[in-house]
Scaffold this motif. Structure first.
Motif, PDB file in Angstrom:
ATOM      1  N   GLY A 513      75.494  37.099  30.847  1.00 20.55           N
ATOM      2  CA  GLY A 513      76.622  37.974  31.124  1.00 20.55           C
ATOM      3  C   GLY A 513      77.629  37.955  30.002  1.00 20.55           C
ATOM      4  O   GLY A 513      77.633  37.091  29.135  1.00 20.55           O
ATOM      5  N   GLY A 514      78.499  38.957  29.990  1.00 17.98           N
ATOM      6  CA  GLY A 514      79.576  38.991  29.013  1.00 17.98           C
ATOM      7  C   GLY A 514      79.170  39.424  27.634  1.00 17.98           C
ATOM      8  O   GLY A 514      79.942  39.308  26.691  1.00 17.98           O
ATOM      9  N   GLY A 515      77.922  39.925  27.473  1.00 18.56           N
ATOM     10  CA  GLY A 515      77.451  40.344  26.162  1.00 18.56           C
ATOM     11  C   GLY A 515      77.851  41.770  25.826  1.00 18.56           C
ATOM     12  O   GLY A 515      78.540  42.451  26.579  1.00 18.56           O
ATOM     13  N   LYS A 516      77.380  42.228  24.676  1.00 17.18           N
ATOM     14  CA  LYS A 516      77.619  43.606  24.266  1.00 17.18           C
ATOM     15  C   LYS A 516      76.614  44.517  24.963  1.00 17.18           C
ATOM     16  O   LYS A 516      75.775  44.070  25.736  1.00 17.18           O
ATOM     17  CB  LYS A 516      77.494  43.721  22.745  1.00 17.18           C
ATOM     18  N   LEU A 517      76.711  45.803  24.680  1.00 15.15           N
ATOM     19  CA  LEU A 517      75.818  46.765  25.294  1.00 15.15           C
ATOM     20  C   LEU A 517      74.362  46.375  25.065  1.00 15.15           C
ATOM     21  O   LEU A 517      73.967  46.063  23.948  1.00 15.15           O
ATOM     22  CB  LEU A 517      76.086  48.154  24.721  1.00 15.15           C
ATOM     23  N   ASN A 518      73.586  46.377  26.142  1.00 16.55           N
ATOM     24  CA  ASN A 518      72.158  46.024  26.148  1.00 16.55           C
ATOM     25  C   ASN A 518      71.899  44.530  26.021  1.00 16.55           C
ATOM     26  O   ASN A 518      70.748  44.108  25.978  1.00 16.55           O
ATOM     27  CB  ASN A 518      71.381  46.769  25.059  1.00 16.55           C
ATOM     28  N   GLU A 519      72.932  43.723  25.945  1.00 11.82           N
ATOM     29  CA  GLU A 519      72.738  42.274  25.845  1.00 11.82           C
ATOM     30  C   GLU A 519      72.848  41.639  27.226  1.00 11.82           C
ATOM     31  O   GLU A 519      73.834  41.836  27.937  1.00 11.82           O
ATOM     32  CB  GLU A 519      73.766  41.650  24.907  1.00 11.82           C
ATOM     33  N   ILE A 520      71.834  40.877  27.585  1.00 19.63           N
ATOM     34  CA  ILE A 520      71.843  40.143  28.847  1.00 19.63           C
ATOM     35  C   ILE A 520      72.576  38.820  28.671  1.00 19.63           C
ATOM     36  O   ILE A 520      73.132  38.271  29.606  1.00 19.63           O
ATOM     37  CB  ILE A 520      70.400  39.902  29.319  1.00 19.63           C
ATOM     38  N   ILE A 521      72.569  38.305  27.451  1.00 21.94           N
ATOM     39  CA  ILE A 521      73.208  37.029  27.122  1.00 21.94           C
ATOM     40  C   ILE A 521      74.197  37.262  25.986  1.00 21.94           C
ATOM     41  O   ILE A 521      73.879  37.956  25.014  1.00 21.94           O
ATOM     42  CB  ILE A 521      72.160  35.985  26.697  1.00 21.94           C
ATOM     43  N   THR A 522      75.381  36.707  26.102  1.00 16.91           N
ATOM     44  CA  THR A 522      76.347  36.831  25.022  1.00 16.91           C
ATOM     45  C   THR A 522      75.840  36.099  23.788  1.00 16.91           C
ATOM     46  O   THR A 522      75.106  35.116  23.886  1.00 16.91           O
ATOM     47  CB  THR A 522      77.714  36.265  25.430  1.00 16.91           C
ATOM     48  N   THR A 523      76.229  36.571  22.623  1.00 17.00           N
ATOM     49  CA  THR A 523      75.753  35.981  21.367  1.00 17.00           C
ATOM     50  C   THR A 523      76.875  35.319  20.578  1.00 17.00           C
ATOM     51  O   THR A 523      76.690  35.005  19.405  1.00 17.00           O
ATOM     52  CB  THR A 523      75.093  37.059  20.487  1.00 17.00           C
ATOM     53  N   ARG A 524      78.011  35.085  21.206  1.00 12.05           N
ATOM     54  CA  ARG A 524      79.151  34.542  20.468  1.00 12.05           C
ATOM     55  C   ARG A 524      79.104  33.021  20.311  1.00 12.05           C
ATOM     56  O   ARG A 524      79.916  32.440  19.610  1.00 12.05           O
ATOM     57  CB  ARG A 524      80.457  34.916  21.177  1.00 12.05           C
ATOM     58  N   GLY A 525      78.182  32.365  20.999  1.00  8.93           N
ATOM     59  CA  GLY A 525      78.179  30.910  21.030  1.00  8.93           C
ATOM     60  C   GLY A 525      77.790  30.262  19.716  1.00  8.93           C
ATOM     61  O   GLY A 525      77.068  30.844  18.892  1.00  8.93           O
ATOM     62  N   ASP A 526      78.260  29.028  19.527  1.00 13.94           N
ATOM     63  CA  ASP A 526      77.817  28.234  18.377  1.00 13.94           C
ATOM     64  C   ASP A 526      76.351  27.854  18.535  1.00 13.94           C
ATOM     65  O   ASP A 526      75.623  27.745  17.551  1.00 13.94           O
ATOM     66  CB  ASP A 526      78.658  26.957  18.254  1.00 13.94           C
ATOM     67  N   LEU A 527      75.935  27.633  19.785  1.00 19.97           N
ATOM     68  CA  LEU A 527      74.542  27.314  20.096  1.00 19.97           C
ATOM     69  C   LEU A 527      73.935  28.493  20.837  1.00 19.97           C
ATOM     70  O   LEU A 527      74.630  29.199  21.569  1.00 19.97           O
ATOM     71  CB  LEU A 527      74.454  26.057  20.962  1.00 19.97           C
ATOM     72  N   ASP A 528      72.623  28.695  20.666  1.00 20.02           N
ATOM     73  CA  ASP A 528      71.991  29.807  21.364  1.00 20.02           C
ATOM     74  C   ASP A 528      71.710  29.437  22.819  1.00 20.02           C
ATOM     75  O   ASP A 528      72.092  28.358  23.290  1.00 20.02           O
ATOM     76  CB  ASP A 528      70.734  30.275  20.626  1.00 20.02           C
ATOM     77  N   ALA A 529      71.026  30.310  23.536  1.00 24.10           N
ATOM     78  CA  ALA A 529      70.805  30.109  24.966  1.00 24.10           C
ATOM     79  C   ALA A 529      69.980  28.869  25.268  1.00 24.10           C
ATOM     80  O   ALA A 529      70.040  28.334  26.375  1.00 24.10           O
ATOM     81  CB  ALA A 529      70.123  31.345  25.554  1.00 24.10           C
ATOM     82  N   MET A 530      69.210  28.378  24.281  1.00 19.06           N
ATOM     83  CA  MET A 530      68.398  27.179  24.472  1.00 19.06           C
ATOM     84  C   MET A 530      69.119  25.928  23.974  1.00 19.06           C
ATOM     85  O   MET A 530      68.560  24.844  23.978  1.00 19.06           O
ATOM     86  CB  MET A 530      67.072  27.333  23.726  1.00 19.06           C
ATOM     87  N   CYS A 531      70.369  26.102  23.510  1.00 21.14           N
ATOM     88  CA  CYS A 531      71.179  25.028  22.918  1.00 21.14           C
ATOM     89  C   CYS A 531      70.666  24.608  21.537  1.00 21.14           C
ATOM     90  O   CYS A 531      70.940  23.486  21.089  1.00 21.14           O
ATOM     91  CB  CYS A 531      71.278  23.806  23.842  1.00 21.14           C
ATOM     92  N   ASP A 532      69.932  25.485  20.874  1.00 26.47           N
ATOM     93  CA  ASP A 532      69.554  25.248  19.486  1.00 26.47           C
ATOM     94  C   ASP A 532      70.678  25.692  18.563  1.00 26.47           C
ATOM     95  O   ASP A 532      71.466  26.581  18.908  1.00 26.47           O
ATOM     96  CB  ASP A 532      68.271  26.023  19.135  1.00 26.47           C
ATOM     97  N   GLU A 533      70.723  25.103  17.370  1.00 23.75           N
ATOM     98  CA  GLU A 533      71.745  25.452  16.397  1.00 23.75           C
ATOM     99  C   GLU A 533      71.565  26.878  15.891  1.00 23.75           C
ATOM    100  O   GLU A 533      70.454  27.373  15.747  1.00 23.75           O
ATOM    101  CB  GLU A 533      71.702  24.497  15.197  1.00 23.75           C
ATOM    102  N   LYS A 534      72.687  27.512  15.624  1.00 20.92           N
ATOM    103  CA  LYS A 534      72.732  28.766  14.888  1.00 20.92           C
ATOM    104  C   LYS A 534      73.365  28.476  13.526  1.00 20.92           C
ATOM    105  O   LYS A 534      73.979  27.412  13.334  1.00 20.92           O
ATOM    106  CB  LYS A 534      73.610  29.788  15.625  1.00 20.92           C
ATOM    107  N   PRO A 535      73.272  29.419  12.589  1.00 22.64           N
ATOM    108  CA  PRO A 535      73.965  29.211  11.319  1.00 22.64           C
ATOM    109  C   PRO A 535      75.452  28.898  11.486  1.00 22.64           C
ATOM    110  O   PRO A 535      75.999  28.057  10.781  1.00 22.64           O
ATOM    111  CB  PRO A 535      73.737  30.536  10.586  1.00 22.64           C
ATOM    112  N   GLN A 536      76.108  29.549  12.463  1.00 17.03           N
ATOM    113  CA  GLN A 536      77.542  29.308  12.618  1.00 17.03           C
ATOM    114  C   GLN A 536      77.836  27.903  13.131  1.00 17.03           C
ATOM    115  O   GLN A 536      78.898  27.335  12.832  1.00 17.03           O
ATOM    116  CB  GLN A 536      78.163  30.340  13.548  1.00 17.03           C
ATOM    117  N   SER A 537      76.901  27.297  13.882  1.00 17.89           N
ATOM    118  CA  SER A 537      77.142  25.933  14.346  1.00 17.89           C
ATOM    119  C   SER A 537      76.969  24.931  13.206  1.00 17.89           C
ATOM    120  O   SER A 537      77.668  23.914  13.152  1.00 17.89           O
ATOM    121  CB  SER A 537      76.210  25.581  15.507  1.00 17.89           C
ATOM    122  N   VAL A 538      76.051  25.210  12.277  1.00 15.83           N
ATOM    123  CA  VAL A 538      75.923  24.358  11.088  1.00 15.83           C
ATOM    124  C   VAL A 538      77.191  24.463  10.248  1.00 15.83           C
ATOM    125  O   VAL A 538      77.714  23.456   9.747  1.00 15.83           O
ATOM    126  CB  VAL A 538      74.687  24.754  10.262  1.00 15.83           C
TER     127      VAL A 538
END
Length: 749
Positions: A513-538
């Motif tokens: 929830g809370g994502g952009k159009l067509n997004e089921i999951i928000t993408t603003r997090g430092d970690l992705d939905a699986m709690c893996d690192e993203k570039p922004q978390s590094v």
């Protein structure tokens, strides 16, 4: 006091479907999504839904009886034997008086829950995320949730100052109040008794001071926990007991230097965390919360930010791993954040405040209370200043050991607010109105009444004001919400200003929830939905002080999004941009051993070295240097074709007593065992002697047609497994054209 756990074997009725399930439970985790939903942009395309949770509960012939429900997902009616007892509204703990209502041979408790796409701008869920308990009291007994442990040190000695409320519904009586402290190993660390006389039909709060031998403080590096048990020993030697865990923590604010915890100046660095999880929805499970918070702690965060009181499992996990929690008690006050919110929603704010603070106050992780998150009442609207002051005062009455804040952003001023400030000529756009208000410093003047009621001012996305604030009201500030896009600037301003006690990113982990159009999951997090690192978390790890980091990303030629991938066959021989995040000062970049170049990083370049080179398959290698000495190196290889599946587990040995779940990480690899980041193969999972609870990937626009199937995304997928009981649970994952793989979890009581 007798406590009965009611979490086992609830009858779940949704339409024509009937099943039996234990709590916590969320009915909308696997519900079909409505992609045409009018509110889909906000809540992840969950349609309107309803579910009834039913359970037979024991008869109580006498004594005060209280039903306690925490973590309500959605809204609902609490029904007992077909009659309305009360309503569930919000995630905070709810209690219902059932005294005299449980009789006969059978009592049926029903929770009639509903969820709507209009309810929230975030994922609501449908069910109970925490749990349900039934408390029964004797004529002489403790009041529910009345046990509170403060700690203090005097003359080199540490004491647990215990306050507890006793209710005597009978005749006048003498009894002994016994308070004992056990350390983390279960050994006695202190004991004190008091002889008590209580008049008939009275309620009174007693304070007992227990000295703790060999006291150890609770810190983020050593989260040492104690357990206190209070007992009423009646004249006939009958005992009533009440227990709670606690930690030895002191908190103090200094007007010039900020927050001190256990005598040390402490800067809170954290992120907002949703109560909902991408795989489990609203279900709050201790092992999953521990996994999520540990991933955030590994970034370098020492705190998390909740909106509404979290369930007990989340607080226990934070206590155990050593992280602070900043909790906003309310998501909104009188002005709602969704179409269904309104004045009536906050009618019972006093009882909700009390229930939340009582649930939070014995957890050493809780470092600060927030009245509400990002509310226009801070501008004085809807009688907001008085309301905020009343809630803050009620918090202090229940717990005076923690600072209080309320957070606000720069609102679009109303015409009336501008006219009262002396602004006559204004434009019609929001930007024009905000700029007009800035000329009169409207944010400062209109929020003064709210911030005067609290100890710390919560600024949302307002880090540019940190420097000028100290020349105005000289107040302490917390960055209650900041943006990852401005992480460098906000953290820099936070560290430069001693009166700023913390910075909280507006999203730590991607959530449903809370994502952009067509997004089921928000993408603003430092970690992705699986709690893996993203570039922004590094990148955040570097900003938070990591000293041995170098990380290669490539700007996607189509989207300009930084991704850790060196597979761009459509762009063979074309220029691509490589960004290397590093804690070093100089970075050397090589392709198959050939030097591409050397670039400066460091604080001057915001810890990023940028290169432009032509894409050819091979191995990129980045070597970082600090003061001329190599401090880190890493590689990024072109992956081959998908060949096999590799499985790994967060923890293979599970505890049934704790309710542990098995967390399975699925990687699609090439023949050399490297993850294939472009792999989108459909994966299928089978579980023997266990139950599949969730099978997802990190794709924000994930569409699934079957519960036990999931495509890889970025070459990865993630599954949650619940063991059937003691013994082995075997999981097998297969994929088209891929070598399958198995993994075994072992569960013990």
């Amino acid at each position: 006091m007798k406590s009965v756990d009611l979490n086992a074997k609830w009858k779940i009725t949704s339409g024509d479907d009937v099943s039996v399930c234990d709590l916590p439970y969320d009915a909308t985790v696997n519900i079909a999504k409505d992609y045409a939903c009018a509110f889909g942009e906000r809540n992840g395309y969950r349609p309107d839904a309803a579910v009834t949770l039913t359970k037979d509960i024991p008869t109580v012939k006498s004594g005060k009886t209280t039903l306690y429900i925490s973590g309500a997902c959605g809204r609902g009616d609490v029904m007992l034997n077909g009659e309305l007892v009360g309503r569930l509204d919000g995630y905070a703990p709810n209690s219902f008086d059932l005294t005299g209502k449980l009789s006969g041979l059978r009592n049926t408790l029903a929770l009639q829950m509903v969820s709507s796409a209009q309810m929230s701008d975030k994922y609501v869920g449908l069910g109970i995320a925490g749990g349900v308990k039934l408390f029964t009291q004797n004529k002489l007994d403790f009041e529910c949730d009345s046990l509170f442990v403060k700690t203090e040190t005097a003359d080199g000695k540490t004491y647990a100052v215990v306050s507890v409320t006793v209710r005597n519904d009978g005749e006048a009586v003498k009894f002994t109040l016994d308070c004992s402290v056990a350390n983390a190993r279960g050994k006695r660390a202190g004991k004190k008794q008091r002889k008590i006389f209580m008049r008939a039909s009275s309620v009174k709060t007693f304070v007992v001071r227990v000295r703790i031998t060999k006291a150890y403080e609770w810190t983020v590096n050593d989260p040492y926990m104690y357990r206190l048990t209070a007992k009423i020993i009646a004249p006939d030697n009958a005992e009533r007991a009440l227990s709670t865990s606690f930690g030895i923590v002191t908190r103090m604010l200094n007007g010039e230097r900020g927050l001190y915890i256990n005598g040390k100046n402490t800067l809170l660095m954290g992120a907002y965390v949703s109560h909902a999880d991408a795989a489990l929805g609203g279900v709050c499970n201790y092992s999953n919360e521990k996994r999520r918070f540990t991933a955030l702690k590994n970034i370098g965060y020492n705190a998390v930010h909740f909106v509404e009181c979290p369930a007990e499992a989340a607080l226990d996990a934070l206590d155990d791993i050593g992280m602070y929690a900043f909790v906003d008690l309310f998501s909104h006050l009188r002005a709602g954040k969704s179409p269904l919110d309104g004045h009536e929603l906050f009618a019972d704010g006093v009882s909700c405040t009390e229930a939340s603070v009582r649930a939070l106050r014995n957890h050493p992780c809780v470092v600060m209370y927030g009245v509400a998150d990002d509310v226009p009442e801070c501008y004085g609207r809807h009688g907001g200043h008085k309301l905020i002051a009343d809630i803050a005062e009620r918090i202090r009455q229940i717990d005076d050991t923690r600072p209080i804040t309320v957070s606000a952003r720069e609102e679009v001023p109303t015409v009336k607010e501008l006219e009262e400030a002396g602004v006559r000529k204004i434009g019609d756009t929001d930007a024009a109105l905000i700029n007009a208000g800035r000329e009169k410093d409207l944010f400062d003047t209109l929020t003064a009444g709210a911030f005067d009621s609290v100890d710390v001012c919560g600024f949302n996305y307002l880090y540019p004001l940190y420097e000028t604030e100290k020349f105005k009201r000289n107040r302490l500030i917390v960055g209650a919400r900041t943006s990852s896009d401005r992480a460098f600037e906000s953290l820099d301003e936070t560290e430069k200003n001693g009166r700023v006690i913390g910075d909280f990113n507006d999203c730590g982990i991607d959530y449903p929830g809370g994502g952009k159009l067509n997004e089921i999951i928000t993408t603003r997090g430092d970690l992705d939905a699986m709690c893996d690192e993203k570039p922004q978390s590094v990148y955040k790890r570097i900003l938070l002080g990591a000293r041995d980091v170098v990380y290669i990303t490539v700007l996607d030629p189509d989207t300009d999004e930084p991704v850790p991938m060196w597979n761009w066959p459509r762009h063979l021989g074309r220029e691509v941009t490589v960004k290397v995040y590093t804690s070093g000062v100089v970075v050397a970049l090589y392709l198959d051993g050939r030097l591409i170049g050397r670039k400066l990083a460091g604080k001057l370049n915001r810890h990023v070295a940028t290169f432009t080179t032509e894409y050819y398959p091979g191995t990129l290698e980045a070597v970082a240097y600090f003061k001329g000495v190599e401090c880190a190196r890493t590689t990024l290889k072109t992956a081959g074709s998908p060949k096999s599946i590799k499985l790994s587990a967060y923890e293979k040995n599970l505890s049934l007593e704790r309710g542990d779940l098995g967390f399975l990480y699925v990687d699609v690899c090439d023949k050399e065992g490297e993850i294939v980041p472009y792999a989108m193969r459909e994966l299928e999972i089978t579980v023997t002697d266990g139950k599949l609870l969730g099978f997802i990937n990190a794709d924000p626009m994930l569409r699934k047609n079957a519960f036990d199937r999931c495509p890889a995304y970025g070459g990865k997928a993630f599954a949650v497994i619940k063991p059937d009981g003691e013994g082995k649970t075997v999981v097998k994952v297969t994929g088209d054209g891929l070598t399958s793989s198995k993994l075994t979890f072992k569960a013990r009581d």
